[in-house]
Design an enzyme around this catalytic site. Structure first.
Site, mmCIF file in Angstrom:
data_model
loop_
_atom_site.group_PDB
_atom_site.id
_atom_site.type_symbol
_atom_site.label_atom_id
_atom_site.label_comp_id
_atom_site.label_asym_id
_atom_site.label_seq_id
_atom_site.Cartn_x
_atom_site.Cartn_y
_atom_site.Cartn_z
ATOM 1 N N GLU A 1 2.913 4.982 4.465
ATOM 2 C CA GLU A 1 2.115 4.251 5.451
ATOM 3 C C GLU A 1 2.874 4.021 6.751
ATOM 4 O O GLU A 1 2.278 4.048 7.842
ATOM 5 C CB GLU A 1 1.654 2.910 4.867
ATOM 6 N N HIS B 1 -4.581 -4.076 -5.097
ATOM 7 C CA HIS B 1 -5.721 -3.344 -4.530
ATOM 8 C C HIS B 1 -6.829 -4.280 -4.051
ATOM 9 O O HIS B 1 -7.948 -3.829 -3.800
ATOM 10 C CB HIS B 1 -6.317 -2.380 -5.566
#
Length: 334
Positions: free
Chosen positions: A57, A126
């Protein structure tokens, strides 16, 4: 369209209109994204404009910032909002400051898409709602839609912005509004997942809230999935609540909020993120500063709890209609 289809349509429209628009991220290319938001875009526009990135990321954000400074309009996908922490330094230290540091010579027309929030039993890694981490950063805009129509129009506006925008997608309503979502025994996905969304290009301006239910008794401020929960609470309780979908957290529509509270004199703020230092605290402070003499009762917040996100108990963690109803009645009785 569902929200997923509307987001895909927004990307398709913008990639067709502007050759400088491209999208990339983990599994974004051939696979079409884990939630299929980028499905078919690589086939249509080629692997140079829709492509996969390594599980990095920090690298995804850094490359996108360089592209944006060069003149492109990248739209990156952080696969889950929980994965954005390695990229946070790039977004805060580079993207958000680029215009100011360069005295306007460079901008970062970058859109960062990220699914956020619970509803899929994804557990602690998540399901987080980290919007307050972005709203605190000068130079970043933060946008959260609650309907497919808004999702498409807002995403198009974000892509056309000349400064970086964090675009957070409530995955609990990716496939449509809820049908019985406040009942744990009922499937959370609506049987009527589609809503009217034009296929062509249109924009919804950033910084403009939407009054989704007019009322006189109490103002309820929400965004994302919580807009639907707040509407369910108002209907279930039979309370004459005015429900406002903020849509954009930064810049926030202070004028619409102030006008509503001047009318109702009462306010309940709802968000899924943890309570302490959540975005509701900023809203509460702003309302105290602007509307103190209009308030008839203390502002109430209905939020997630100050705990790590629970896996098996996520439905107990969510703000629910009963919790919102309790808060609305509390301010109305004050």
């Amino acid at each position: 369209m569902t929200m997923i289809q509307a987001l895909n349509s927004a990307l398709d429209n913008m990639m067709e209109r502007d050759p400088n628009v491209l999208t990339f991220g983990e599994d974004v290319g051939y696979f079409g994204g884990v939630f299929k938001v980028t499905e078919h875009l690589q086939k249509k526009y080629g692997a140079k404009r829709c492509f996969d990135a390594p599980i990095n990321e920090n690298g995804i954000a850094g490359v996108a910032i360089g592209m944006a400074a060069y003149g492109l309009r990248p739209v990156i996908e952080i696969q889950f909002a929980d994965y954005m922490y390695p990229a946070y330094d790039q977004l805060v230290s580079e993207a958000a400051r680029l215009r100011y540091r360069s005295a306007g010579d460079f901008t970062a027309p970058l859109t960062v898409r990220m699914p956020y929030g619970g509803g899929i039993r994804g557990g602690q890694t998540h399901s987080q709602s980290p919007e307050a981490l972005f709203t605190h950063v000068a130079g970043l805009k933060t946008v959260i839609p609650s309907t497919p129509y808004d999702a498409k129009g807002l995403l198009i506006s974000c892509i056309e912005e000349d400064d970086p925008v964090i675009f957070m997608e409530p995955k609990r309503i990716y496939n449509g509004p809820f049908d019985g979502f406040h009942d744990r025994q009922v499937s959370p996905w609506s049987k009527h997942a589609a809503s009217e969304v034009p296929e062509g290009y249109y924009k919804i301006p950033l910084g403009k809230a939407n009054i989704v239910r007019e009322g006189e008794a109490v103002t309820v401020l929400a965004y994302g999935t919580m807009v639907h929960v707040a509407l369910a609470a108002a209907e279930e309780a039979g309370i004459d609540a005015e429900v406002i979908d903020l849509r954009t957290l930064v810049p926030v529509d202070n004028e619409t909020i102030e006008a509503s509270i001047s009318k109702t004199g009462r306010c309940v703020i709802v968000h899924e993120a943890t309570r302490t230092s959540g975005y509701g605290a900023e809203l509460s402070a702003m309302i105290q500063e602007r509307c103190f003499y209009k308030l008839e009762a203390p502002i109430q917040r209905v939020t997630g709890y100050d705990t790590p996100y629970p896996h098996s108990l996520e439905w107990e963690y969510f703000p629910t209609p009963p919790r919102i109803i309790k808060a609305m009645r509390r301010v109305m009785e004050a």
